[in-house]
Motif scaffolding. Structure first.
Motif, PDB file in Angstrom:
ATOM      1  N   ARG A   1      60.737  17.822 113.867  1.00  0.00           N
ATOM      2  CA  ARG A   1      59.870  17.275 112.816  1.00  0.00           C
ATOM      3  C   ARG A   1      58.291  17.742 112.899  1.00  0.00           C
ATOM      4  O   ARG A   1      57.774  18.153 111.964  1.00  0.00           O
ATOM      5  CB  ARG A   1      60.058  16.002 112.497  1.00  0.00           C
ATOM      6  N   THR A   2      57.787  17.606 114.213  1.00  0.00           N
ATOM      7  CA  THR A   2      56.496  17.864 114.442  1.00  0.00           C
ATOM      8  C   THR A   2      56.291  19.566 114.376  1.00  0.00           C
ATOM      9  O   THR A   2      55.368  19.737 113.514  1.00  0.00           O
ATOM     10  CB  THR A   2      56.189  17.566 116.099  1.00  0.00           C
ATOM     11  N   PHE A   3      57.183  20.349 114.629  1.00  0.00           N
ATOM     12  CA  PHE A   3      56.850  21.888 114.471  1.00  0.00           C
ATOM     13  C   PHE A   3      57.190  22.315 113.178  1.00  0.00           C
ATOM     14  O   PHE A   3      56.606  23.280 112.741  1.00  0.00           O
ATOM     15  CB  PHE A   3      58.083  22.634 115.332  1.00  0.00           C
ATOM     16  N   GLU A   4      57.894  21.539 112.330  1.00  0.00           N
ATOM     17  CA  GLU A   4      58.068  21.619 111.071  1.00  0.00           C
ATOM     18  C   GLU A   4      56.929  21.380 110.180  1.00  0.00           C
ATOM     19  O   GLU A   4      56.420  22.142 109.506  1.00  0.00           O
ATOM     20  CB  GLU A   4      59.325  21.144 110.319  1.00  0.00           C
ATOM     21  N   ARG A   5      56.387  20.395 110.889  1.00  0.00           N
ATOM     22  CA  ARG A   5      54.883  20.061 110.082  1.00  0.00           C
ATOM     23  C   ARG A   5      53.908  21.074 110.584  1.00  0.00           C
ATOM     24  O   ARG A   5      53.079  21.465 109.430  1.00  0.00           O
ATOM     25  CB  ARG A   5      54.506  18.858 110.503  1.00  0.00           C
ATOM     26  N   LEU A   6      53.992  21.613 111.562  1.00  0.00           N
ATOM     27  CA  LEU A   6      52.927  22.587 112.040  1.00  0.00           C
ATOM     28  C   LEU A   6      52.944  23.868 111.364  1.00  0.00           C
ATOM     29  O   LEU A   6      51.877  24.246 110.874  1.00  0.00           O
ATOM     30  CB  LEU A   6      53.145  22.977 113.563  1.00  0.00           C
ATOM     31  N   ILE A   7      54.376  24.346 111.263  1.00  0.00           N
ATOM     32  CA  ILE A   7      54.472  25.556 110.377  1.00  0.00           C
ATOM     33  C   ILE A   7      54.147  25.424 108.884  1.00  0.00           C
ATOM     34  O   ILE A   7      53.768  26.390 108.150  1.00  0.00           O
ATOM     35  CB  ILE A   7      56.109  26.080 110.611  1.00  0.00           C
ATOM     36  N   ALA A   8      54.451  24.450 108.306  1.00  0.00           N
ATOM     37  CA  ALA A   8      53.984  24.181 106.941  1.00  0.00           C
ATOM     38  C   ALA A   8      52.757  23.975 106.399  1.00  0.00           C
ATOM     39  O   ALA A   8      51.995  24.230 105.855  1.00  0.00           O
ATOM     40  CB  ALA A   8      54.844  22.827 106.208  1.00  0.00           C
ATOM     41  N   THR A   9      52.146  23.008 107.677  1.00  0.00           N
ATOM     42  CA  THR A   9      50.529  22.860 107.401  1.00  0.00           C
ATOM     43  C   THR A   9      49.650  23.919 107.826  1.00  0.00           C
ATOM     44  O   THR A   9      48.603  24.065 106.939  1.00  0.00           O
ATOM     45  CB  THR A   9      50.271  21.618 107.885  1.00  0.00           C
ATOM     46  N   TYR A  10      49.953  24.625 108.759  1.00  0.00           N
ATOM     47  CA  TYR A  10      48.937  25.852 109.224  1.00  0.00           C
ATOM     48  C   TYR A  10      49.696  26.868 109.467  1.00  0.00           C
ATOM     49  O   TYR A  10      50.122  27.491 110.491  1.00  0.00           O
ATOM     50  CB  TYR A  10      48.525  25.197 110.486  1.00  0.00           C
ATOM     51  N   PRO A  11      50.237  27.549 108.216  1.00  0.00           N
ATOM     52  CA  PRO A  11      51.081  28.973 108.162  1.00  0.00           C
ATOM     53  C   PRO A  11      50.195  30.021 108.953  1.00  0.00           C
ATOM     54  O   PRO A  11      50.793  31.084 109.373  1.00  0.00           O
ATOM     55  CB  PRO A  11      51.479  29.002 106.896  1.00  0.00           C
ATOM     56  N   ALA A  12      48.668  30.024 108.793  1.00  0.00           N
ATOM     57  CA  ALA A  12      47.844  31.147 109.512  1.00  0.00           C
ATOM     58  C   ALA A  12      47.191  30.583 110.727  1.00  0.00           C
ATOM     59  O   ALA A  12      46.602  31.495 111.157  1.00  0.00           O
ATOM     60  CB  ALA A  12      46.978  31.074 108.297  1.00  0.00           C
ATOM     61  N   GLY A  13      47.901  29.587 111.311  1.00  0.00           N
ATOM     62  CA  GLY A  13      47.090  29.206 112.655  1.00  0.00           C
ATOM     63  C   GLY A  13      47.810  30.049 113.918  1.00  0.00           C
ATOM     64  O   GLY A  13      48.795  30.710 113.661  1.00  0.00           O
ATOM     65  N   ASP A  14      47.022  30.044 114.947  1.00  0.00           N
ATOM     66  CA  ASP A  14      47.686  30.938 115.968  1.00  0.00           C
ATOM     67  C   ASP A  14      48.644  30.018 116.759  1.00  0.00           C
ATOM     68  O   ASP A  14      49.156  30.983 117.520  1.00  0.00           O
ATOM     69  CB  ASP A  14      46.401  30.851 117.021  1.00  0.00           C
ATOM     70  N   ALA A  15      48.969  29.102 116.390  1.00  0.00           N
ATOM     71  CA  ALA A  15      50.140  28.298 117.162  1.00  0.00           C
ATOM     72  C   ALA A  15      51.378  28.361 116.308  1.00  0.00           C
ATOM     73  O   ALA A  15      52.545  27.829 116.822  1.00  0.00           O
ATOM     74  CB  ALA A  15      49.799  26.888 117.430  1.00  0.00           C
ATOM     75  N   MET A  16      51.359  29.002 115.216  1.00  0.00           N
ATOM     76  CA  MET A  16      52.448  28.850 114.357  1.00  0.00           C
ATOM     77  C   MET A  16      53.806  29.613 114.784  1.00  0.00           C
ATOM     78  O   MET A  16      54.884  29.191 114.786  1.00  0.00           O
ATOM     79  CB  MET A  16      52.179  29.641 112.914  1.00  0.00           C
ATOM     80  N   LEU A  17      53.555  30.848 115.355  1.00  0.00           N
ATOM     81  CA  LEU A  17      54.676  31.720 115.816  1.00  0.00           C
ATOM     82  C   LEU A  17      55.346  30.891 116.947  1.00  0.00           C
ATOM     83  O   LEU A  17      56.603  30.775 117.102  1.00  0.00           O
ATOM     84  CB  LEU A  17      54.207  33.156 116.356  1.00  0.00           C
ATOM     85  N   ASP A  18      54.382  30.430 117.910  1.00  0.00           N
ATOM     86  CA  ASP A  18      55.098  29.854 118.957  1.00  0.00           C
ATOM     87  C   ASP A  18      55.777  28.374 118.569  1.00  0.00           C
ATOM     88  O   ASP A  18      56.902  28.191 118.946  1.00  0.00           O
ATOM     89  CB  ASP A  18      54.098  29.363 120.161  1.00  0.00           C
ATOM     90  N   GLY A  19      55.371  27.910 117.371  1.00  0.00           N
ATOM     91  CA  GLY A  19      55.683  26.675 116.863  1.00  0.00           C
ATOM     92  C   GLY A  19      57.172  27.219 116.350  1.00  0.00           C
ATOM     93  O   GLY A  19      58.326  26.269 116.630  1.00  0.00           O
ATOM     94  N   MET A  20      57.536  28.098 115.818  1.00  0.00           N
ATOM     95  CA  MET A  20      58.560  28.592 115.100  1.00  0.00           C
ATOM     96  C   MET A  20      59.811  28.833 116.394  1.00  0.00           C
ATOM     97  O   MET A  20      61.003  28.356 116.477  1.00  0.00           O
ATOM     98  CB  MET A  20      58.457  29.835 114.429  1.00  0.00           C
ATOM     99  N   LEU A  21      59.231  29.297 117.426  1.00  0.00           N
ATOM    100  CA  LEU A  21      60.190  29.636 118.547  1.00  0.00           C
ATOM    101  C   LEU A  21      60.757  28.342 119.184  1.00  0.00           C
ATOM    102  O   LEU A  21      61.741  28.253 119.545  1.00  0.00           O
ATOM    103  CB  LEU A  21      59.405  30.405 119.840  1.00  0.00           C
ATOM    104  N   ARG A  22      59.764  27.394 119.351  1.00  0.00           N
ATOM    105  CA  ARG A  22      59.905  25.909 119.819  1.00  0.00           C
ATOM    106  C   ARG A  22      61.165  25.445 118.964  1.00  0.00           C
ATOM    107  O   ARG A  22      61.717  24.567 119.079  1.00  0.00           O
ATOM    108  CB  ARG A  22      58.729  25.190 120.079  1.00  0.00           C
ATOM    109  N   LEU A  23      60.801  25.522 117.441  1.00  0.00           N
ATOM    110  CA  LEU A  23      61.850  24.862 116.691  1.00  0.00           C
ATOM    111  C   LEU A  23      62.961  25.362 116.819  1.00  0.00           C
ATOM    112  O   LEU A  23      63.851  24.629 116.748  1.00  0.00           O
ATOM    113  CB  LEU A  23      61.199  25.277 115.129  1.00  0.00           C
ATOM    114  N   ALA A  24      63.216  26.682 116.998  1.00  0.00           N
ATOM    115  CA  ALA A  24      64.359  27.209 117.159  1.00  0.00           C
ATOM    116  C   ALA A  24      65.268  26.721 118.608  1.00  0.00           C
ATOM    117  O   ALA A  24      66.225  26.520 118.531  1.00  0.00           O
ATOM    118  CB  ALA A  24      64.473  28.696 117.282  1.00  0.00           C
TER     119      ALA A  24
END
Length: 288
Positions: free
Chosen positions: A224-247
């Motif tokens: 849920r935390t990584f989903e919030r990260l991807i939805a709230t900050y799609p242009a942030g520098d942590a978004m791609l790593d967040g997608m990998l961690r969510l997977a």
């Protein structure tokens, strides 16, 4: 005896005569060489003088031909075989024919005038109500409508927290994760992201809080935390790593199809990145 002595004298004098003859010949050759060199120098000097004289005569003849009122006899006196040197810079300017200056009218017409008047459109009442509120009793009115602008806490510079204090708070929260206080670090990072959503470190705070939750084996909360990260900050520098961690969280929750979809999205939407390379490797390792 007298004949022998005369013969001896002649034999003794012969070498002396030969030496004198050789000396005389050498001196004569040296004098001849010097005379020849002097003659060549005189010839070269004479050639230069002749060339200079020819140039002066040609220049004088040109001047006489250009002078007004000169007689035809004077013009005919110019030798046909005289070599005329190139005129000097001032002579070239003098010989240039005079050109008349012609002013041309522009062929293009001035640009047409553009309409700069903008019609004033009143905003809709629903939009106005978002920014105004009724004036309380005793407060000065700002206009005939009895409304004033609402001032929020974020708009007041005096209420804004110190950036240095926020940076120190973020660094301390991350250090808690590194020193083993994972629960405390997760709580501080989540509070930091909630209280400062526009801070440049807000997306990183969410990312590290999700990592801490994964370390605590709370994969649902981490997802849920990584989903919030991807939805709230799609242009942030942590978004791609967040997608990998969510997977990874999806794989821990036995949601392999969702994990495959996330890895495929990273590869297709962000090719050439380090995250895409990791996603390709993890896709290849997934069971078919």
């Amino acid at each position: 005896m007298l004949e022998r002595s005369a013969i001896f004298r002649l034999l003794a004098a012969a070498p002396l005569c030969a030496l004198c003859a050789c000396a005389t010949t050498s001196a004569s050759q040296a004098e001849v060489g010097a005379l020849q060199a002097e003659l060549r120098a005189l010839r070269e000097s004479q050639t230069r003088l002749v060339d200079r004289l020819e140039r002066l005569e040609a220049h004088s003849a040109v001047e006489r031909a250009r002078t007004p009122g000169s007689s035809p006899a004077t013009k005919q006196a110019i030798p046909a075989s005289v070599r005329v040197a190139a005129p000097a810079q001032d002579e070239a300017l003098t010989m240039t024919p005079e050109l008349s200056v012609v002013k041309l009218k522009p062929r293009f017409e001035p640009a047409p005038r553009l309409a700069t008047q903008v019609a004033v459109v009143e905003p809709e009442s629903e939009q106005v109500e978002m920014f105004i509120s009724n004036v309380p009793d005793g407060a000065p009115e700002s206009g005939s409508g009895g409304a004033t602008m609402v001032t929020t806490r974020e708009d007041d510079p005096a209420d804004q927290p110190d950036p240095d204090v926020l940076e120190a708070d973020y660094e301390k929260s991350v250090s808690l994760l590194r020193t083993g206080n994972v629960e405390g670090g997760v709580q501080r990072l989540r509070r930091f992201s909630e209280e400062n959503p526009r801070h440049p470190r807000a997306d990183n705070a969410l990312y590290f809080s999700g990592l801490g939750q994964m370390g605590l084996n709370e994969f649902k909360d981490a997802a849920r935390t990584f989903e919030r990260l991807i939805a709230t900050y799609p242009a942030g520098d942590a978004m791609l790593d967040g997608m990998l961690r969510l997977a990874e969280c999806r794989m821990r929750l036995n949601q392999a199809a969702d994990a495959r979809a996330l890895y495929t999205r990273v590869v297709t939407q962000f090719p050439g990145t380090a995250a895409a390379t990791q996603a390709e490797q993890r896709l290849a390792a997934l069971p078919q």
